[in-house]
Design a protein around this motif. Structure first.
Motif, PDB file in Angstrom:
ATOM      1  N   TRP A 219      -7.102  -3.074  31.857  1.00 27.85           N
ATOM      2  CA  TRP A 219      -7.396  -3.075  33.289  1.00 27.85           C
ATOM      3  C   TRP A 219      -6.208  -3.669  34.026  1.00 27.85           C
ATOM      4  O   TRP A 219      -5.422  -4.435  33.472  1.00 27.85           O
ATOM      5  CB  TRP A 219      -8.674  -3.856  33.592  1.00 27.85           C
ATOM      6  CG  TRP A 219      -8.651  -5.283  33.106  1.00 27.85           C
ATOM      7  CD1 TRP A 219      -8.232  -6.382  33.799  1.00 27.85           C
ATOM      8  CD2 TRP A 219      -9.060  -5.776  31.823  1.00 27.85           C
ATOM      9  NE1 TRP A 219      -8.347  -7.516  33.035  1.00 27.85           N
ATOM     10  CE2 TRP A 219      -8.860  -7.171  31.807  1.00 27.85           C
ATOM     11  CE3 TRP A 219      -9.577  -5.161  30.670  1.00 27.85           C
ATOM     12  CZ2 TRP A 219      -9.158  -7.962  30.714  1.00 27.85           C
ATOM     13  CZ3 TRP A 219      -9.870  -5.945  29.562  1.00 27.85           C
ATOM     14  CH2 TRP A 219      -9.659  -7.328  29.589  1.00 27.85           C
ATOM     15  N   LYS A 220      -6.088  -3.296  35.287  1.00 23.26           N
ATOM     16  CA  LYS A 220      -4.992  -3.804  36.088  1.00 23.26           C
ATOM     17  C   LYS A 220      -5.052  -5.325  36.136  1.00 23.26           C
ATOM     18  O   LYS A 220      -6.114  -5.915  36.383  1.00 23.26           O
ATOM     19  CB  LYS A 220      -5.068  -3.227  37.514  1.00 23.26           C
ATOM     20  CG  LYS A 220      -4.765  -1.739  37.595  1.00 23.26           C
ATOM     21  CD  LYS A 220      -3.301  -1.471  37.326  1.00 23.26           C
ATOM     22  CE  LYS A 220      -2.946  -0.007  37.531  1.00 23.26           C
ATOM     23  NZ  LYS A 220      -3.101   0.435  38.913  1.00 23.26           N
ATOM     24  N   ALA A 221      -3.930  -5.945  35.906  1.00 21.46           N
ATOM     25  CA  ALA A 221      -3.896  -7.401  35.771  1.00 21.46           C
ATOM     26  C   ALA A 221      -4.483  -8.105  36.983  1.00 21.46           C
ATOM     27  O   ALA A 221      -5.116  -9.157  36.866  1.00 21.46           O
ATOM     28  CB  ALA A 221      -2.467  -7.864  35.515  1.00 21.46           C
ATOM     29  N   GLU A 222      -4.297  -7.513  38.164  1.00 21.83           N
ATOM     30  CA  GLU A 222      -4.760  -8.165  39.389  1.00 21.83           C
ATOM     31  C   GLU A 222      -6.237  -7.923  39.678  1.00 21.83           C
ATOM     32  O   GLU A 222      -6.787  -8.467  40.649  1.00 21.83           O
ATOM     33  CB  GLU A 222      -3.928  -7.676  40.586  1.00 21.83           C
ATOM     34  CG  GLU A 222      -4.122  -6.207  40.956  1.00 21.83           C
ATOM     35  CD  GLU A 222      -3.218  -5.268  40.167  1.00 21.83           C
ATOM     36  OE1 GLU A 222      -3.134  -4.080  40.548  1.00 21.83           O
ATOM     37  OE2 GLU A 222      -2.610  -5.725  39.176  1.00 21.83           O
ATOM     38  N   SER A 223      -6.917  -7.122  38.852  1.00 25.50           N
ATOM     39  CA  SER A 223      -8.298  -6.733  39.173  1.00 25.50           C
ATOM     40  C   SER A 223      -9.340  -7.746  38.720  1.00 25.50           C
ATOM     41  O   SER A 223     -10.518  -7.603  39.024  1.00 25.50           O
ATOM     42  CB  SER A 223      -8.612  -5.375  38.538  1.00 25.50           C
ATOM     43  OG  SER A 223      -8.619  -5.480  37.115  1.00 25.50           O
ATOM     44  N   ASN A 224      -8.957  -8.733  37.940  1.00 28.27           N
ATOM     45  CA  ASN A 224      -9.876  -9.787  37.512  1.00 28.27           C
ATOM     46  C   ASN A 224     -11.064  -9.231  36.720  1.00 28.27           C
ATOM     47  O   ASN A 224     -12.195  -9.683  36.873  1.00 28.27           O
ATOM     48  CB  ASN A 224     -10.388 -10.601  38.719  1.00 28.27           C
ATOM     49  CG  ASN A 224     -10.990 -11.929  38.289  1.00 28.27           C
ATOM     50  OD1 ASN A 224     -10.580 -12.514  37.293  1.00 28.27           O
ATOM     51  ND2 ASN A 224     -11.967 -12.405  39.038  1.00 28.27           N
ATOM     52  N   MET A 225     -10.809  -8.223  35.881  1.00 26.67           N
ATOM     53  CA  MET A 225     -11.853  -7.680  35.019  1.00 26.67           C
ATOM     54  C   MET A 225     -11.777  -8.329  33.642  1.00 26.67           C
ATOM     55  O   MET A 225     -11.054  -9.296  33.437  1.00 26.67           O
ATOM     56  CB  MET A 225     -11.733  -6.156  34.935  1.00 26.67           C
ATOM     57  CG  MET A 225     -12.092  -5.430  36.224  1.00 26.67           C
ATOM     58  SD  MET A 225     -12.271  -3.642  35.955  1.00 26.67           S
ATOM     59  CE  MET A 225     -12.608  -3.083  37.633  1.00 26.67           C
ATOM     60  N   ARG A 226     -12.476  -7.765  32.677  1.00 30.37           N
ATOM     61  CA  ARG A 226     -12.504  -8.300  31.314  1.00 30.37           C
ATOM     62  C   ARG A 226     -13.061  -7.218  30.407  1.00 30.37           C
ATOM     63  O   ARG A 226     -13.409  -6.125  30.858  1.00 30.37           O
ATOM     64  CB  ARG A 226     -13.374  -9.562  31.244  1.00 30.37           C
ATOM     65  CG  ARG A 226     -14.798  -9.323  31.733  1.00 30.37           C
ATOM     66  CD  ARG A 226     -15.652 -10.573  31.643  1.00 30.37           C
ATOM     67  NE  ARG A 226     -16.972 -10.379  32.207  1.00 30.37           N
ATOM     68  CZ  ARG A 226     -17.971  -9.763  31.606  1.00 30.37           C
ATOM     69  NH1 ARG A 226     -17.806  -9.273  30.381  1.00 30.37           N
ATOM     70  NH2 ARG A 226     -19.142  -9.628  32.189  1.00 30.37           N
ATOM     71  N   PHE A 227     -13.157  -7.523  29.117  1.00 32.21           N
ATOM     72  CA  PHE A 227     -13.779  -6.582  28.188  1.00 32.21           C
ATOM     73  C   PHE A 227     -15.260  -6.470  28.536  1.00 32.21           C
ATOM     74  O   PHE A 227     -15.932  -7.476  28.744  1.00 32.21           O
ATOM     75  CB  PHE A 227     -13.611  -7.064  26.743  1.00 32.21           C
ATOM     76  CG  PHE A 227     -13.901  -6.020  25.710  1.00 32.21           C
ATOM     77  CD1 PHE A 227     -12.899  -5.176  25.267  1.00 32.21           C
ATOM     78  CD2 PHE A 227     -15.180  -5.875  25.183  1.00 32.21           C
ATOM     79  CE1 PHE A 227     -13.148  -4.210  24.302  1.00 32.21           C
ATOM     80  CE2 PHE A 227     -15.453  -4.909  24.230  1.00 32.21           C
ATOM     81  CZ  PHE A 227     -14.430  -4.069  23.783  1.00 32.21           C
ATOM     82  N   PRO A 228     -15.795  -5.256  28.615  1.00 31.64           N
ATOM     83  CA  PRO A 228     -17.186  -5.101  29.055  1.00 31.64           C
ATOM     84  C   PRO A 228     -18.191  -5.610  28.033  1.00 31.64           C
ATOM     85  O   PRO A 228     -17.928  -5.624  26.826  1.00 31.64           O
ATOM     86  CB  PRO A 228     -17.324  -3.585  29.235  1.00 31.64           C
ATOM     87  CG  PRO A 228     -16.309  -2.999  28.301  1.00 31.64           C
ATOM     88  CD  PRO A 228     -15.149  -3.961  28.321  1.00 31.64           C
ATOM     89  N   ASP A 229     -19.341  -6.033  28.534  1.00 31.13           N
ATOM     90  CA  ASP A 229     -20.464  -6.343  27.660  1.00 31.13           C
ATOM     91  C   ASP A 229     -21.069  -5.019  27.188  1.00 31.13           C
ATOM     92  O   ASP A 229     -21.452  -4.183  28.009  1.00 31.13           O
ATOM     93  CB  ASP A 229     -21.522  -7.156  28.410  1.00 31.13           C
ATOM     94  CG  ASP A 229     -21.029  -8.543  28.783  1.00 31.13           C
ATOM     95  OD1 ASP A 229     -20.247  -9.118  28.000  1.00 31.13           O
ATOM     96  OD2 ASP A 229     -21.413  -9.039  29.858  1.00 31.13           O
ATOM     97  N   ILE A 230     -21.155  -4.825  25.885  1.00 30.59           N
ATOM     98  CA  ILE A 230     -21.731  -3.610  25.318  1.00 30.59           C
ATOM     99  C   ILE A 230     -23.097  -3.986  24.756  1.00 30.59           C
ATOM    100  O   ILE A 230     -23.195  -4.758  23.798  1.00 30.59           O
ATOM    101  CB  ILE A 230     -20.826  -3.010  24.237  1.00 30.59           C
ATOM    102  CG1 ILE A 230     -19.414  -2.766  24.805  1.00 30.59           C
ATOM    103  CG2 ILE A 230     -21.408  -1.697  23.714  1.00 30.59           C
ATOM    104  CD1 ILE A 230     -18.419  -2.263  23.776  1.00 30.59           C
ATOM    105  N   GLU A 231     -24.121  -3.458  25.357  1.00 32.61           N
ATOM    106  CA  GLU A 231     -25.486  -3.863  25.034  1.00 32.61           C
ATOM    107  C   GLU A 231     -25.790  -3.687  23.544  1.00 32.61           C
ATOM    108  O   GLU A 231     -25.505  -2.644  22.956  1.00 32.61           O
ATOM    109  CB  GLU A 231     -26.476  -3.024  25.842  1.00 32.61           C
ATOM    110  CG  GLU A 231     -27.937  -3.378  25.587  1.00 32.61           C
ATOM    111  CD  GLU A 231     -28.897  -2.429  26.272  1.00 32.61           C
ATOM    112  OE1 GLU A 231     -30.121  -2.704  26.225  1.00 32.61           O
ATOM    113  OE2 GLU A 231     -28.443  -1.415  26.836  1.00 32.61           O
ATOM    114  N   VAL A 232     -26.351  -4.710  22.952  1.00 35.59           N
ATOM    115  CA  VAL A 232     -26.808  -4.645  21.567  1.00 35.59           C
ATOM    116  C   VAL A 232     -28.222  -4.080  21.551  1.00 35.59           C
ATOM    117  O   VAL A 232     -29.102  -4.553  22.273  1.00 35.59           O
ATOM    118  CB  VAL A 232     -26.780  -6.037  20.912  1.00 35.59           C
ATOM    119  CG1 VAL A 232     -27.393  -5.988  19.517  1.00 35.59           C
ATOM    120  CG2 VAL A 232     -25.349  -6.554  20.839  1.00 35.59           C
TER     121      VAL A 232
END
Length: 428
Positions: A219-232
């Motif tokens: 993700w774009k460094a400035e977007s403040n995202m992260r690896f998504p939670d993948i529902e178990v």
């Protein structure tokens, strides 16, 4: 207030569309699927028309196509003109990439989009697989497919998506002693992306198959995202829940369309795999008598001892290979009483020895539809091409149920990012 998310994407090295299936199901808008194999490209086109008909309340036309009451030409006429190039049947290479860019740019214009939100996909995994490396004396070190990620990166460079999903086999991390994966990440980071990867097992997310994949998110460094939670998603299900409502088949028998022979299991209902009142492509490959004799022994060993026979356990009269030292697990039953099937791979297109149906009365390998179900494709997903190609498409696919969980997690990231941005603007 819930933020409405409308995201688009392009799908690279798309195969039959297992990865894109979950995203489209979640409402993401495809702008292009790029795939070099002509039969897989036809499958993508058929599925694109399915989604178009379903969204415009004309699903009965799709059922007509499955039942064979309208021709392929008539069915394809329902694709809107602005989607005429939604599937790009081309190899991604130095020679073709500019032409592919031109088609995608034109698709964006016709579909009213001025930017790409996501890029998804992953290059063919054979060059990175442990099995492929074991069979190659050069261990795939000189395989040009190792460098297809560079073509993927060119799409990132041109379209600058907010986020991308790159998927492949876990052994991509060790190919070339880790150099390929590291070089790929270095090139992606140089474009301004923050990266995080994880090895994800489909069996933890609602798929009745143990299938591990590396999921790399950028993700774009400035977007403040992260690896998504993948529902178990875990449940008390068995592989037989995928198989028991389908008609018995003889080796080589073809049921292009058939009715179910039992009520849907809870898993088929909860997963959404069983869809209509009939099912298509319940097609079995033929087997010679030697293979069937072996299959019987393998099934009996599993049912009586709970183990798979090694090749050296077979009677000498049934052995045709001189190699008695490696690849001894050439035959394996799909154990109906197990919680998960072993990993489905494209080799199922070569023979069915690794995917023997557990029913001793049938003595055959999995049908096309059974293999598709193990990969979590819904029953209304129609694969184009001859049987061998279809098995390859299925074996190479990302399970759509896993894909949908990834799509949900990414949707939540974008919703959070939009809410955060609105909050900042509200306090400005």
């Amino acid at each position: 207030m819930r933020v409405e998310i409308k995201l688009n994407f392009i799908d690279l090295f798309a195969g039959a569309g297992g990865l894109s299936e979950g995203f489209v199901k979640r409402g993401y808008k495809p702008l292009a699927h790029v795939e070099m194999d002509r039969y897989a490209a036809q499958t993508l086109l058929t599925r694109s028309i399915y989604w178009e008909l379903k969204s415009t309340n004309r699903y009965s036309i799709y059922l007509d196509y499955l039942e064979g009451t309208i021709t392929k030409e008539e069915f394809y006429s329902y694709l809107p003109p602005e989607m005429s190039n939604i599937v790009i049947n081309a190899e991604i290479s130095e020679q073709t990439i500019d032409g592919i860019f031109n088609v995608i740019d034109n698709n964006m214009r016709l579909l009213g989009e001025n930017k790409i939100d996501l890029i998804i996909g992953g290059p063919p995994c054979q060059a990175y697989s442990l099995v492929g490396r074991a069979r190659d004396p050069e261990r795939k070190e000189n395989d040009p497919r190792n460098y297809l990620y560079k073509q993927y990166i060119k799409f990132l460079e041109k379209y600058e998506p907010d986020l991308f999903v790159f998927e492949n086999v876990p052994s991509i991390k060790t190919a070339g002693n880790g150099s390929f994966f590291q070089s790929m990440k270095d090139d992606m980071q140089a474009l301004g992306y923050t990266l995080e990867s994880a090895v994800v097992d489909a069996s933890n997310h609602g798929v009745l198959q143990q299938r591990k994949r590396v999921i790399l998110i950028g993700w774009k460094a400035e977007s403040n995202m992260r690896f998504p939670d993948i529902e178990v998603v875990l449940g008390d299900y068995r592989v037989s829940d995928l198989l028991d409502d389908l008609p018995d088949l003889l080796p080589g028998e073809i049921m292009e369309k058939c009715n179910y022979t039992a009520n849907a299991s809870e898993y088929l209902i909860q997963s959404g795999i069983r869809t209509d009142d009939f099912v298509t492509q319940h097609i079995s490959r033929p087997h010679n008598e030697r293979d069937r004799a072996i299959y019987r022994l393998v099934i009996e060993a599993w049912k009586n001892q709970g183990n798979w026979l090694k090749y050296t356990d077979l009677p000498a009269g049934l052995r045709t290979h001189k190699n008695l030292h490696s690849f001894l697990d050439r035959f394996k039953v799909v154990a109906g009483d197990s919680a998960y099937c072993h990993t489905m791979v494209a080799h199922i297109s070569k023979d069915g020895h690794y995917y023997i149906h557990p029913d001793i009365k049938q003595i055959r390998s999995l049908s096309v539809r059974e293999a598709a179900r193990i990969q979590s494709f819904p029953d209304n997903f129609y694969f184009e091409g001859p049987r061998t190609s279809i098995f390859t498409q299925i074996g190479n696919a990302v399970p759509p149920i896993l894909s949908e969980k990834i799509a949900i997690g990414i949707e939540q990231l974008f919703r959070t990012a939009i809410n955060s941005q609105q909050g900042v603007e509200g306090h400005a």
